[in-house]
Design an enzyme around this catalytic site. Structure first.
Site, PDB file in Angstrom:
ATOM      1  N   LEU A 137       0.793  -1.412   0.106  1.00 37.72           N
ATOM      2  CA  LEU A 137      -0.295   0.070   0.019  1.00 37.72           C
ATOM      3  C   LEU A 137       0.909   1.020  -0.047  1.00 37.72           C
ATOM      4  CD1 LEU A 137      -2.701  -0.910   2.768  1.00 37.72           C
ATOM      5  CD2 LEU A 137      -2.841  -1.416   0.229  1.00 37.72           C
ATOM      6  N   ASP A 139      11.197   3.279   5.429  1.00 35.32           N
ATOM      7  CA  ASP A 139      10.850   2.057   5.581  1.00 35.32           C
ATOM      8  C   ASP A 139      12.268   1.356   6.163  1.00 35.32           C
ATOM      9  OD1 ASP A 139       8.771   0.118   3.884  1.00 35.32           O
ATOM     10  OD2 ASP A 139      10.402  -0.921   4.616  1.00 35.32           O
ATOM     11  N   VAL A 177       9.715   3.235  12.774  1.00 33.86           N
ATOM     12  CA  VAL A 177       8.649   4.228  13.035  1.00 33.86           C
ATOM     13  C   VAL A 177       8.282   4.198  14.354  1.00 33.86           C
ATOM     14  CG1 VAL A 177       7.499   3.896  10.664  1.00 33.86           C
ATOM     15  CG2 VAL A 177       6.943   2.594  12.600  1.00 33.86           C
ATOM     16  N   CYS A 233       1.801   4.014   6.460  1.00 33.99           N
ATOM     17  CA  CYS A 233       1.358   2.470   5.790  1.00 33.99           C
ATOM     18  C   CYS A 233       2.494   1.554   6.483  1.00 33.99           C
ATOM     19  CB  CYS A 233       1.602   2.592   4.438  1.00 33.99           C
ATOM     20  SG  CYS A 233       0.477   3.386   3.547  1.00 33.99           S
ATOM     21  N   SER A 292      -7.734  -0.924   9.287  1.00 33.00           N
ATOM     22  CA  SER A 292      -8.096  -2.299   8.753  1.00 33.00           C
ATOM     23  C   SER A 292      -9.424  -2.652   9.381  1.00 33.00           C
ATOM     24  CB  SER A 292      -7.144  -3.414   9.321  1.00 33.00           C
ATOM     25  OG  SER A 292      -7.606  -4.549   8.748  1.00 33.00           O
ATOM     26  N   TYR A 308      -3.485  -7.968  15.816  1.00 36.94           N
ATOM     27  CA  TYR A 308      -3.345  -7.235  14.670  1.00 36.94           C
ATOM     28  C   TYR A 308      -4.789  -6.410  14.896  1.00 36.94           C
ATOM     29  CZ  TYR A 308      -3.533  -5.532   9.847  1.00 36.94           C
ATOM     30  OH  TYR A 308      -3.619  -4.978   8.573  1.00 36.94           O
ATOM     31  N   PHE A 329      -6.268  -7.212   0.792  1.00 34.06           N
ATOM     32  CA  PHE A 329      -5.659  -6.373  -0.303  1.00 34.06           C
ATOM     33  C   PHE A 329      -4.344  -7.124  -0.842  1.00 34.06           C
ATOM     34  CE2 PHE A 329      -8.195  -2.731  -0.008  1.00 34.06           C
ATOM     35  CZ  PHE A 329      -7.905  -1.880  -1.007  1.00 34.06           C
TER      36      PHE A 329
END
Length: 253
Positions: A17, A36, A58, A80, A143, A156, A189
């Site tokens: 994404l 990243d 992050v 993301c 999500s 999650y 996705f």
């Protein structure tokens, strides 16, 4: 906001994404920074859009602070970066390892907020744009698991429910600074995160999606992210992007 000529920072921008969002924002004229931990893919993605790459965790306050201090005019942040973990609360081997739960929450929720707080501080110092005085836009990735997660996905789902739950409070906190906050809650996705799932996962998820009966394309997520940036009345809301999918108990069995 017209992001052309301004800087957009995308965490998790090396794949999935995030990568699609990097490409979409670059296509409308943004100067994109890819954040990243995958340096090989991150450098390649940034180079392909004449952007820049920064390797950072992050959830590390010092690393993200260093990223922000090195940049100017960051008007858009799209979070993301994230990980998935499957594991039931109780298994034959015993209870779910707390370290596994904490890792998912640390990256998906704490990491998202870490980037938000530091980016918002940066944005608040920028000159306002346009008649509304907008300074920045923050888009987070929740999500549909935040609302109807499957068994075995407690860590999650908890992390993404946190992302969804802080959307409106963040919008209220940051509105006086001219900063909007939105979240996208994608369904199933086609990303690297789903590649390691059971072989029948795709068929099960497609069957539970009214239309179109397939996995979403990352480009469809990116298109919504770009529209959020452009539409000033989108604020404080979580948008489900799932083709009408509602995950059912046992979906991952």
């Amino acid at each position: 906001m017209n992001v052309s000529g301004h800087t957009a920072l995308v965490t998790g921008g090396a794949s999935g994404l995030g990568e699609a969002t990097v490409r979409r924002l670059a296509a409308v004229g943004a100067k994109v920074i890819v954040v990243d931990q995958n340096e090989v893919r991150g450098v390649a993605t940034a180079k392909s859009v004449s952007g820049s790459f920064v390797a950072a965790d992050v959830a590390d306050p010092d690393e993200i602070a260093a990223v922000m201090s090195s940049l100017h005019d960051v008007r858009v942040l799209v979070n993301c970066a994230g990980v998935a973990h499957g594991g039931k609360t109780l298994r034959r081997s015993g209870p779910l390892d707390l370290a596994d739960f904490e890792r998912v929450v640390r990256i998906n929720l704490t990491g998202t907020f870490n980037c938000i707080r530091l980016a918002a501080a940066h944005m608040s110092e920028l000159e306002p744009l346009g008649a509304d005085g907008e300074r920045g836009v923050i888009i987070n990735t929740a999500s549909i698991a935040a609302y109807d997660g499957v068994d075995g996905g407690v860590a999650y789902s908890a992390s993404k429910a946190g992302v969804a739950g802080m959307t409106l409070p963040l919008a209220r906190d940051l509105g006086r600074h001219g900063i909007r906050v939105m979240a996208i809650a994608p369904g199933s996705f086609a990303t690297p995160m789903t590649e390691g799932m059971p072989n029948d996962y795709g068929a099960v998820m497609a069957a539970s999606t009214p239309f179109p009966p397939r996995f979403g394309n990352p480009e469809e997520f990116a298109a919504l992210a770009a529209h959020i940036v452009e539409n000033p009345m989108l604020n404080g809301e979580v948008i489900r992007l799932d083709g009408g999918q509602r995950m059912q108990p046992g979906s991952l069995r």
